[in-house]
Design a protein around this motif. Structure first.
Motif, PDB file in Angstrom:
ATOM      1  N   GLY A 162      -3.727  17.338 -10.370  1.00  0.00           N
ATOM      2  CA  GLY A 162      -4.877  17.378 -10.837  1.00  0.00           C
ATOM      3  C   GLY A 162      -5.584  18.608 -11.537  1.00  0.00           C
ATOM      4  O   GLY A 162      -5.480  17.874 -12.127  1.00  0.00           O
ATOM      5  N   HIS A 163      -5.890  19.591 -11.541  1.00  0.00           N
ATOM      6  CA  HIS A 163      -6.623  20.453 -12.551  1.00  0.00           C
ATOM      7  C   HIS A 163      -5.755  20.335 -14.002  1.00  0.00           C
ATOM      8  O   HIS A 163      -4.773  20.084 -14.428  1.00  0.00           O
ATOM      9  CB  HIS A 163      -6.529  21.627 -12.329  1.00  0.00           C
ATOM     10  N   GLY A 200      -0.864  11.792  -7.644  1.00  0.00           N
ATOM     11  CA  GLY A 200      -2.298  13.070  -7.799  1.00  0.00           C
ATOM     12  C   GLY A 200      -3.248  12.523  -6.919  1.00  0.00           C
ATOM     13  O   GLY A 200      -4.369  12.450  -7.725  1.00  0.00           O
ATOM     14  N   GLY A 201      -3.078  11.498  -5.939  1.00  0.00           N
ATOM     15  CA  GLY A 201      -3.802  10.525  -5.305  1.00  0.00           C
ATOM     16  C   GLY A 201      -4.236  11.021  -4.349  1.00  0.00           C
ATOM     17  O   GLY A 201      -5.524  11.539  -4.258  1.00  0.00           O
ATOM     18  N   CYS A 202      -3.111  11.967  -3.363  1.00  0.00           N
ATOM     19  CA  CYS A 202      -4.372  12.162  -2.199  1.00  0.00           C
ATOM     20  C   CYS A 202      -3.154  12.956  -1.585  1.00  0.00           C
ATOM     21  O   CYS A 202      -2.980  14.009  -0.450  1.00  0.00           O
ATOM     22  CB  CYS A 202      -4.417  11.206  -1.777  1.00  0.00           C
ATOM     23  N   GLN A 203      -1.959  13.757  -2.242  1.00  0.00           N
ATOM     24  CA  GLN A 203      -1.462  15.109  -2.145  1.00  0.00           C
ATOM     25  C   GLN A 203      -0.833  15.686  -2.794  1.00  0.00           C
ATOM     26  O   GLN A 203      -0.627  15.417  -3.898  1.00  0.00           O
ATOM     27  CB  GLN A 203       0.299  13.779  -1.140  1.00  0.00           C
ATOM     28  N   GLY A 204      -0.339  16.937  -2.946  1.00  0.00           N
ATOM     29  CA  GLY A 204       0.043  17.963  -4.011  1.00  0.00           C
ATOM     30  C   GLY A 204      -0.468  17.317  -4.928  1.00  0.00           C
ATOM     31  O   GLY A 204      -0.079  18.562  -5.779  1.00  0.00           O
ATOM     32  N   ILE A 205      -1.548  18.007  -4.773  1.00  0.00           N
ATOM     33  CA  ILE A 205      -3.066  18.300  -5.688  1.00  0.00           C
ATOM     34  C   ILE A 205      -3.285  19.872  -5.924  1.00  0.00           C
ATOM     35  O   ILE A 205      -2.941  20.490  -4.927  1.00  0.00           O
ATOM     36  CB  ILE A 205      -4.454  18.031  -5.573  1.00  0.00           C
ATOM     37  N   CYS A 260       3.862   7.329  -2.783  1.00  0.00           N
ATOM     38  CA  CYS A 260       3.725   8.165  -4.398  1.00  0.00           C
ATOM     39  C   CYS A 260       3.438   9.117  -4.111  1.00  0.00           C
ATOM     40  O   CYS A 260       3.953   9.794  -5.347  1.00  0.00           O
ATOM     41  CB  CYS A 260       2.794   6.640  -4.940  1.00  0.00           C
ATOM     42  N   SER A 261       2.597  10.078  -3.044  1.00  0.00           N
ATOM     43  CA  SER A 261       3.053  11.127  -3.055  1.00  0.00           C
ATOM     44  C   SER A 261       2.284  12.054  -4.269  1.00  0.00           C
ATOM     45  O   SER A 261       1.521  11.423  -4.547  1.00  0.00           O
ATOM     46  CB  SER A 261       3.969  11.749  -2.170  1.00  0.00           C
ATOM     47  N   ILE A 307       0.926  -1.002  -0.015  1.00  0.00           N
ATOM     48  CA  ILE A 307      -0.197  -0.049  -0.177  1.00  0.00           C
ATOM     49  C   ILE A 307       0.948   1.923  -0.325  1.00  0.00           C
ATOM     50  O   ILE A 307       1.584   1.766   1.004  1.00  0.00           O
ATOM     51  CB  ILE A 307      -1.644  -0.028   1.238  1.00  0.00           C
ATOM     52  N   ASP A 308       0.803   1.894  -1.094  1.00  0.00           N
ATOM     53  CA  ASP A 308       1.729   2.549  -1.049  1.00  0.00           C
ATOM     54  C   ASP A 308       1.142   4.361  -2.323  1.00  0.00           C
ATOM     55  O   ASP A 308       1.933   5.380  -1.903  1.00  0.00           O
ATOM     56  CB  ASP A 308       3.735   2.867  -1.974  1.00  0.00           C
ATOM     57  N   HIS A 309       0.052   4.227  -2.814  1.00  0.00           N
ATOM     58  CA  HIS A 309      -0.225   5.029  -3.775  1.00  0.00           C
ATOM     59  C   HIS A 309      -0.872   6.171  -2.741  1.00  0.00           C
ATOM     60  O   HIS A 309      -0.693   7.344  -2.838  1.00  0.00           O
ATOM     61  CB  HIS A 309      -1.388   4.843  -5.025  1.00  0.00           C
ATOM     62  N   ASN A 310      -2.304   5.621  -2.331  1.00  0.00           N
ATOM     63  CA  ASN A 310      -2.855   6.510  -1.236  1.00  0.00           C
ATOM     64  C   ASN A 310      -2.513   5.902   0.266  1.00  0.00           C
ATOM     65  O   ASN A 310      -3.290   5.714   0.860  1.00  0.00           O
ATOM     66  CB  ASN A 310      -4.222   6.348  -1.027  1.00  0.00           C
TER      67      ASN A 310
END
Lengths: 164, 422
Positions: free
Chosen positions: B391-392, B366-371, B361-362, B65-68
């Motif tokens: 993100g956008h 674009g899963g859950c950090q740095g959007i 993966c941060s 588990i690394d992506h989110n």
């Protein structure tokens, strides 16, 4: 022969454009499919009708290994994706889930948005704008998997045969 | 009959004395890696479509588990729960939850030279750095391999990338691979193996080689590989692992589809411009455009190793991140994190005003950090700069080295790091 409306996209259509990362954690493909190609056109899936085809240039499906990419294309009802070339993982994933891919290196700019296209699988040709273009049929392991309708169907058949 | 290292590994795994490009081989992967971006789909296929629902070799599975991580919403929490329940039910004990990015975990703990490694992630090719055949596959292929213990490959043609010369100040392994992808294009190695070799590669450590192999897929390659050697043996020993294995090497006169010669001394600090990884330019050119940035990211399977954090720290030492910019740094694994702490790098980062994130993966995916919001711009060590990846759809990502990200975050504009290197 049945005809299909073409939705034409460009070169290097990547997996993030096909289905963005933020939707990958939705529970299943049914929930994801309305977001297909959202970054290219937010209304893409509204305009796309079951039976239509997607056409791309070179390297269609480049990027991530996410099988959600071919899966959402299949789920919105695409008959096939026609492109000059496909990225490797996308190509293999599409075969495994039974999404039809037609690779036509010479298609170039001949095929345009909103064209009508018919597919003759038996003779490996596509017909559009009065043109007939031949494509390479699948061979080898890929052909065997497609003939069974996908990899899992292929494995299920093999395990049934092993038990005999 | 002469063979490349990729051909030798595939031939060995298929029990054949020889294979040629185009041959179809059936192999039993030594490692099957799954992560949380796609495994909920894999489990659905396994449970709903397969008739014989057994995991063939639980001990060969490594689930990460690394992506989110940490989980950011309920639907993702459900997907993670589904993975853990499945793993427990089927005896998959190699389960990592938040320990780091899957490819780094495999390099540090599991992967060995000469192995066949498949992963449900396109950057699985990173692990070719240890002299293994490693490639990414989709959920159905992975489901098939989990159930049957086997998969098939078409033996790829190999592109040989022969490197000579020494890197100049301010130029890193990350610059080499961005430069090479600029040469080949995003499909220049489609379906093929990229073999990195030559005197310069023989002098690189395994983590440095991983930076090259990591991006092979961005040229379309099936795998990136460096043949295992003394450097590899040293890396395995450092990790406390058994280094005594068969090391496959390419024959002198093996057949290559193409040979690309790269003189490292001619490469300058570079970057990939939005929205394609092969959209390469030199930073001294981009710098003239005064591209204003909002965010910087250092980390991921591409550039989150201790070597890369040291590169960033050299630039950030006794300096401050620009007030207009947020710099995020995510070590690629807990062990990298710990080492960075021991070396005092975290102190440098925090003093500079950077934010240290947990290993994951941060902001790379674009899963859950740095959007990012509309029209925001980032410079990043991520693997990809595709439109809308973080993100956008109208945000922009420039890909560069850790040092270039650090230098740009100090300036507030995309910057050539050379002037910050002693």
């Amino acid at each position: 022969m049945e005809t299909h409306v073409i939705h034409k996209l460009g070169n290097d259509i990547d997996t993030d454009q096909i289905i963005a990362s933020q939707y990958l954690m939705l529970p299943d493909i049914e929930n994801m499919k309305k977001f297909a190609f959202e970054t290219i056109d937010p209304d893409f899936t509204v305009k796309f009708k079951t039976g239509d085809c997607i056409a791309g240039g070179k390297n269609f499906g480049c990027g991530s290994s996410r099988e959600q990419a071919p899966a959402v294309i299949k789920a919105i009802g695409a008959t096939a994706v026609i492109a000059e070339s496909f990225a490797r993982i996308f190509f293999r994933n599409a075969i495994n889930i039974g999404l039809m891919l037609i690779q036509c290196p010479q298609i170039g700019d001949d095929l345009n948005d909103a064209d009508s296209l018919s597919i003759d699988l038996k003779n490996s040709i596509i017909v559009f704008n009065g043109k007939t273009v031949r494509f390479h049929p699948f061979t080898g392991q890929a052909h065997e998997i497609i003939s069974e309708g996908g990899l899992i169907e292929f494995i299920n058949k093999q395990s049934a045969e092993d038990k005999k | 009959m002469k063979m490349t290292v990729t051909e030798k590994i595939l031939a060995h795994a298929a029990g054949k004395s020889h294979v040629s490009p185009g041959d179809i081989v059936n192999v039993s992967p030594d490692i099957i890696m799954c992560n949380d971006a796609t495994t909920h789909i894999t489990i659905d296929i396994f449970e709903k479509k397969l008739k014989n629902r057994k995991v063939k070799n639980p001990s060969k599975n490594v689930w990460v588990i690394d992506h989110n991580f940490p989980v950011n919403d309920i639907k993702t929490a459900e997907a993670h729960k589904k993975m853990k329940i499945f793993a427990d039910r089927h005896g998959i004990a190699n389960f990592h939850n938040g320990d780091g990015v899957c490819h780094q975990i495999l390099l540090e703990r599991y992967a060995n030279p000469g192995q066949i490694i498949i992963g449900a992630d396109s950057h699985t090719c990173t692990i070719g750095a240890i002299g293994a055949f490693a490639t990414g596959l989709g959920s159905t292929d992975i489901t098939g391999a989990i159930a049957t213990g086997e998969t098939w490959f078409k033996v790829p043609e190999t592109i040989k990338i022969n490197m000579t010369g020494k890197l100049n100040k301010g130029v890193y392994h990350r610059d080499i691979i961005l430069y090479i992808i600029g040469l080949t294009g995003a499909d220049g190695a489609n379906y093929k193996a990229m073999e990195f070799t030559g005197q310069a590669v023989r002098e690189m450590t395994v983590p440095e080689r991983a930076v090259l192999c990591n991006m092979a897929v961005e040229a379309g390659a099936k795998n990136g590989i460096v043949e295992a050697d003394e450097m590899c043996r040293r890396y395995l020993s450092e990790q406390g692992r058994d280094a005594d294995r068969s090391y496959f090497k390419s024959d002198e006169d093996a057949c290559y589809e193409k040979i690309i010669n790269v003189d490292l001394s001619r490469i300058k600090p570079g970057c990939a411009i939005p929205h394609n990884v092969d959209n390469y330019d030199e930073l001294e050119n981009i710098e003239k455009n005064r591209v204003k940035i909002h965010q910087g990211f250092i980390g991921a399977c591409s550039n989150g190793r201790i070597e890369n954090l040291r590169e960033a720290a050299e630039v950030l030492m006794n300096r401050k991140v620009n007030q207009q910019v947020k710099l995020m740094i995510s070590p690629a694994s807990q062990s990298v994190y710990k080492q960075a702490l021991n070396e005092g790098l975290m102190d440098i980062f925090i003093s500079a005003g950077a934010v240290v994130l947990n290993p994951s993966c941060s902001a790379c995916w674009g899963g859950c950090q740095g959007i990012m919001a509309e029209n925001q711009v980032s410079i990043s060590t991520a693997t990809r700069n595709f439109r809308g990846r973080t993100g956008h759809p109208d945000s922009q990502i420039y890909l560069a080295s850790a040092a270039a990200v650090a230098a740009s975050c100090i300036e507030g504009f995309i910057t050539d790091p050379v002037k910050y290197i002693r």
